[in-house]
Design an enzyme around this catalytic site. Sequence first.
Site, PDB file in Angstrom:
ATOM      1  N   GLY A 143       5.340   1.398   3.595  1.00  0.00           N
ATOM      2  CA  GLY A 143       6.425   0.878   4.242  1.00  0.00           C
ATOM      3  C   GLY A 143       6.737  -0.654   5.360  1.00  0.00           C
ATOM      4  O   GLY A 143       7.611  -0.462   5.953  1.00  0.00           O
ATOM      5  N   SER A 144       5.409  -0.830   4.951  1.00  0.00           N
ATOM      6  CA  SER A 144       5.175  -2.310   5.547  1.00  0.00           C
ATOM      7  C   SER A 144       6.246  -3.479   5.868  1.00  0.00           C
ATOM      8  O   SER A 144       7.062  -3.373   6.950  1.00  0.00           O
ATOM      9  CB  SER A 144       4.301  -3.137   5.263  1.00  0.00           C
ATOM     10  OG  SER A 144       4.329  -3.693   4.145  1.00  0.00           O
ATOM     11  N   SER A 145       6.846  -2.855   4.896  1.00  0.00           N
ATOM     12  CA  SER A 145       8.196  -3.852   4.357  1.00  0.00           C
ATOM     13  C   SER A 145       9.532  -3.645   5.247  1.00  0.00           C
ATOM     14  O   SER A 145       9.741  -4.747   6.560  1.00  0.00           O
ATOM     15  CB  SER A 145       8.683  -4.777   3.160  1.00  0.00           C
ATOM     16  OG  SER A 145       9.430  -3.397   2.609  1.00  0.00           O
ATOM     17  N   ALA A 156       1.176  -1.161   0.146  1.00  0.00           N
ATOM     18  CA  ALA A 156       0.260  -0.159   0.192  1.00  0.00           C
ATOM     19  C   ALA A 156       1.184   1.538   0.117  1.00  0.00           C
ATOM     20  O   ALA A 156       0.656   2.579   0.564  1.00  0.00           O
ATOM     21  CB  ALA A 156      -1.068   0.394   1.622  1.00  0.00           C
ATOM     22  N   ASP A 172      12.348   4.209   4.109  1.00  0.00           N
ATOM     23  CA  ASP A 172      11.858   3.540   4.855  1.00  0.00           C
ATOM     24  C   ASP A 172      12.641   2.676   6.497  1.00  0.00           C
ATOM     25  O   ASP A 172      11.914   3.106   7.004  1.00  0.00           O
ATOM     26  CB  ASP A 172      11.123   2.510   3.957  1.00  0.00           C
ATOM     27  CG  ASP A 172       9.765   3.075   3.258  1.00  0.00           C
ATOM     28  OD1 ASP A 172       9.963   4.327   3.144  1.00  0.00           O
ATOM     29  OD2 ASP A 172       9.135   2.111   1.947  1.00  0.00           O
ATOM     30  N   ALA A 183       9.192  -1.258   7.924  1.00  0.00           N
ATOM     31  CA  ALA A 183       8.196  -1.183  10.019  1.00  0.00           C
ATOM     32  C   ALA A 183       8.706  -3.219  10.664  1.00  0.00           C
ATOM     33  O   ALA A 183       9.461  -2.623  11.196  1.00  0.00           O
ATOM     34  CB  ALA A 183       6.852  -1.094   9.372  1.00  0.00           C
TER      35      ALA A 183
END
Length: 260
Positions: free
Chosen positions: A44-46, A41, A89, A48
């Site tokens: 920056g989920s990866s 989305a 990120d 985090a």
Amino acid sequence: MHGCQVFCSLRKAFEYISSARSSGRLWPARLIIDSEIPVGAGLGSSAAVAVSASAAYACVAGLEVAPELVSRAAFESEKLVHGNPSGVDNTVSSYGGFLLYRRGETPMPLDFGGLGDVVVVVIDTGVKRSTARAVRLFTERLHRLGGLGRELLEVAEGIIDEALRALRRGDAAGLGLLMDVAHGLLNAMGVSHVELEKAVQAARASGALGAKLTGAGMGGSAIALVEREKAPRVSEKLRELGLRVYEAALGARGVSVEHG
């Protein structure tokens, strides 16, 4: 830790952390990942997850959880995920707060006196996108534009400089305006999306101070700067369009360790 079937990228982070010990060997650990950040989305989920997992892995070995260590470890993971990431990120996730980040340079914490009672509304369009594809498209278009492309990069640098000044003087309206300008530039470079345009225009029309796409674009998410009292109305209008909406605080802290 035997083999690598899922989350192979995290192994790269753990290998980097293990190099901080004299033995350089991986140590056994069991990690449980519980994240509410949407995947793909543009949020920056990866990074985090890699930062959190790196910090946890360092704790198992009794290492100091320093932002520099976990950020660099998470960057190794990000390279496997994205190929040629900027590093922003994992840096922001590790250090937190407001940072001026330029690739290859030490991140610089920013003086921040506050922007008044404002929040960031995060708008997830639900459109999956590829960071690598977006970066490639942007780079190709920049190259085709030649001298004009270089001028556009200078405009982008100017937007950053003005944004820094707006932050330092606490000018939320000015920062919102600059977000609008930045989005227009990214749209011109081909990395927006019809759903992102819908989200940005709806946020502005319902009272946001400014809005722009975030991440690589071509889908993913947008962010809007909104006065807190107007945030419920802005969020409601966006949800009516079928968009997923989250409210986020400004200047949140970075990685930390809590002992239960």
